[in-house]
Design a protein around this motif. Structure first.
Motif, PDB file in Angstrom:
ATOM      1  N   ARG A  30     125.757 -26.207 -12.629  1.00  0.00           N
ATOM      2  CA  ARG A  30     124.377 -26.262 -12.883  1.00  0.00           C
ATOM      3  C   ARG A  30     123.866 -24.924 -13.474  1.00  0.00           C
ATOM      4  O   ARG A  30     122.723 -24.542 -12.953  1.00  0.00           O
ATOM      5  N   ILE A  31     124.504 -24.234 -14.229  1.00  0.00           N
ATOM      6  CA  ILE A  31     124.007 -23.041 -15.032  1.00  0.00           C
ATOM      7  C   ILE A  31     123.418 -23.439 -16.393  1.00  0.00           C
ATOM      8  O   ILE A  31     124.312 -23.975 -17.092  1.00  0.00           O
ATOM      9  N   PRO A 114     124.981 -32.754 -21.933  1.00  0.00           N
ATOM     10  CA  PRO A 114     124.268 -31.905 -21.176  1.00  0.00           C
ATOM     11  C   PRO A 114     122.744 -32.258 -20.939  1.00  0.00           C
ATOM     12  O   PRO A 114     122.295 -32.660 -22.089  1.00  0.00           O
ATOM     13  N   ASP A 115     122.140 -32.567 -19.771  1.00  0.00           N
ATOM     14  CA  ASP A 115     120.782 -32.693 -19.702  1.00  0.00           C
ATOM     15  C   ASP A 115     120.007 -31.427 -19.684  1.00  0.00           C
ATOM     16  O   ASP A 115     120.399 -30.383 -19.357  1.00  0.00           O
ATOM     17  N   THR A 116     118.773 -31.673 -19.805  1.00  0.00           N
ATOM     18  CA  THR A 116     117.596 -30.943 -19.505  1.00  0.00           C
ATOM     19  C   THR A 116     117.470 -30.645 -17.995  1.00  0.00           C
ATOM     20  O   THR A 116     117.440 -31.665 -17.250  1.00  0.00           O
ATOM     21  N   PRO A 117     116.985 -29.264 -17.691  1.00  0.00           N
ATOM     22  CA  PRO A 117     116.418 -29.445 -16.332  1.00  0.00           C
ATOM     23  C   PRO A 117     115.696 -30.450 -15.633  1.00  0.00           C
ATOM     24  O   PRO A 117     115.983 -30.923 -14.496  1.00  0.00           O
ATOM     25  N   ILE A 118     114.700 -31.068 -16.339  1.00  0.00           N
ATOM     26  CA  ILE A 118     113.721 -32.066 -15.921  1.00  0.00           C
ATOM     27  C   ILE A 118     114.543 -33.336 -15.563  1.00  0.00           C
ATOM     28  O   ILE A 118     114.289 -34.290 -14.767  1.00  0.00           O
ATOM     29  N   GLN A 119     115.644 -33.699 -16.121  1.00  0.00           N
ATOM     30  CA  GLN A 119     116.454 -34.828 -16.140  1.00  0.00           C
ATOM     31  C   GLN A 119     117.183 -34.950 -14.894  1.00  0.00           C
ATOM     32  O   GLN A 119     117.665 -35.945 -14.128  1.00  0.00           O
ATOM     33  N   GLU A 120     117.176 -33.751 -14.022  1.00  0.00           N
ATOM     34  CA  GLU A 120     117.610 -33.846 -12.661  1.00  0.00           C
ATOM     35  C   GLU A 120     116.879 -34.807 -11.639  1.00  0.00           C
ATOM     36  O   GLU A 120     117.678 -35.369 -10.919  1.00  0.00           O
ATOM     37  N   ILE A 121     115.845 -35.156 -12.058  1.00  0.00           N
ATOM     38  CA  ILE A 121     114.963 -36.117 -11.049  1.00  0.00           C
ATOM     39  C   ILE A 121     115.695 -37.821 -11.487  1.00  0.00           C
ATOM     40  O   ILE A 121     115.365 -38.469 -10.641  1.00  0.00           O
ATOM     41  N   ASP A 122     116.372 -37.845 -12.349  1.00  0.00           N
ATOM     42  CA  ASP A 122     117.124 -39.100 -12.878  1.00  0.00           C
ATOM     43  C   ASP A 122     118.483 -39.470 -11.762  1.00  0.00           C
ATOM     44  O   ASP A 122     118.550 -40.398 -11.918  1.00  0.00           O
ATOM     45  N   THR A 124     120.358 -38.922  -8.057  1.00  0.00           N
ATOM     46  CA  THR A 124     120.692 -38.362  -6.737  1.00  0.00           C
ATOM     47  C   THR A 124     120.843 -36.997  -6.624  1.00  0.00           C
ATOM     48  O   THR A 124     121.668 -36.546  -7.659  1.00  0.00           O
ATOM     49  N   SER A 125     120.907 -36.178  -5.597  1.00  0.00           N
ATOM     50  CA  SER A 125     121.455 -34.814  -5.531  1.00  0.00           C
ATOM     51  C   SER A 125     123.105 -34.798  -5.572  1.00  0.00           C
ATOM     52  O   SER A 125     123.323 -33.891  -6.164  1.00  0.00           O
ATOM     53  N   GLU A 126     123.456 -35.941  -5.098  1.00  0.00           N
ATOM     54  CA  GLU A 126     125.151 -36.074  -4.878  1.00  0.00           C
ATOM     55  C   GLU A 126     125.431 -36.162  -6.616  1.00  0.00           C
ATOM     56  O   GLU A 126     126.410 -35.639  -7.086  1.00  0.00           O
ATOM     57  N   GLN A 127     124.804 -37.012  -7.142  1.00  0.00           N
ATOM     58  CA  GLN A 127     125.215 -37.312  -8.510  1.00  0.00           C
ATOM     59  C   GLN A 127     125.072 -36.122  -9.524  1.00  0.00           C
ATOM     60  O   GLN A 127     125.860 -35.855 -10.250  1.00  0.00           O
ATOM     61  N   TRP A 128     124.032 -35.250  -9.346  1.00  0.00           N
ATOM     62  CA  TRP A 128     123.437 -34.040 -10.074  1.00  0.00           C
ATOM     63  C   TRP A 128     124.766 -32.967  -9.913  1.00  0.00           C
ATOM     64  O   TRP A 128     125.232 -32.270 -10.919  1.00  0.00           O
TER      65      TRP A 128
END
Length: 189
Positions: A30-31, A114-122, A124-128
């Protein structure tokens, strides 16, 4: 190298702005890093680019969802795409500068895109967390399985499957299948 030079000249002739597009993406562990691509859109567009560094960190889930909705990742008829941009996207030439990201150690040839930071919302925290266990790639399991034609859910499932089933055999299979996908321009936007 000749392809890179020709594409750079065509981009400059086609529209004003830089040859390269840089954007914040999320990498292994997550860097954040800057991804490099050939610019395929007009530069005078002022839309949210997915970077959360200048966004209020205390937004509600609803506000984050609204912000995420304004960040378009797959759109075949986007009016912001230049003439040359349409061609380099269809042929995946716009991705070639990411070889620099591979040399810098931010990316691999194969892995989840690689996703952009806003895509974290797509996710679950475990998936991310799980998808960030490996370096993101220029190509991946989702890219050889449908690319832009996949739903978000299918892309997430395939990215996580890659993390679960990672092997040298799978890595090489994806590289070889990527060449046929690019040559046939399957699933491109």
């Amino acid at each position: 190298m000749p392809i890179l030079i020709i594409v750079a000249v065509l981009i400059k002739i086609d529209s004003k702005g830089p040859v390269f597009f840089r954007q914040v993406r999320v990498g292994k562990n997550r860097i954040n890093f800057k991804i490099y691509k050939f610019r395929s859109m007009f530069t005078d567009t002022k839309r949210f680019a997915g970077d959360m560094s200048s966004v209020n960190k205390e937004l509600s889930k609803e506000e984050l969802m609204k912000l995420r909705g304004s960040f378009v990742t797959k759109n075949n008829a986007d009016s912001r795409i230049t003439k040359v941009g349409k061609f380099i996207r269809k042929t995946s030439i716009d991705e070639l500068p990411q070889l620099l990201n591979v040399l810098l150690g931010d990316m691999s040839l194969v892995g989840p895109r690689p996703d952009t930071p806003i895509q974290e919302i797509d996710y679950t925290s475990e998936q991310w967390v799980k998808r960030s266990l490996v370096k993101p790639g220029i190509t991946g399991l989702a890219q050889i399985s449908g690319r832009s034609n996949l739903s978000l859910e299918e892309t997430i499932r395939l990215d996580l499957e890659y993390v679960d089933k990672y092997s040298l055999k799978l890595y090489l299979k994806i590289i070889f299948k990527t060449f046929s996908q690019v040559i046939l321009a399957k699933g491109t936007n």
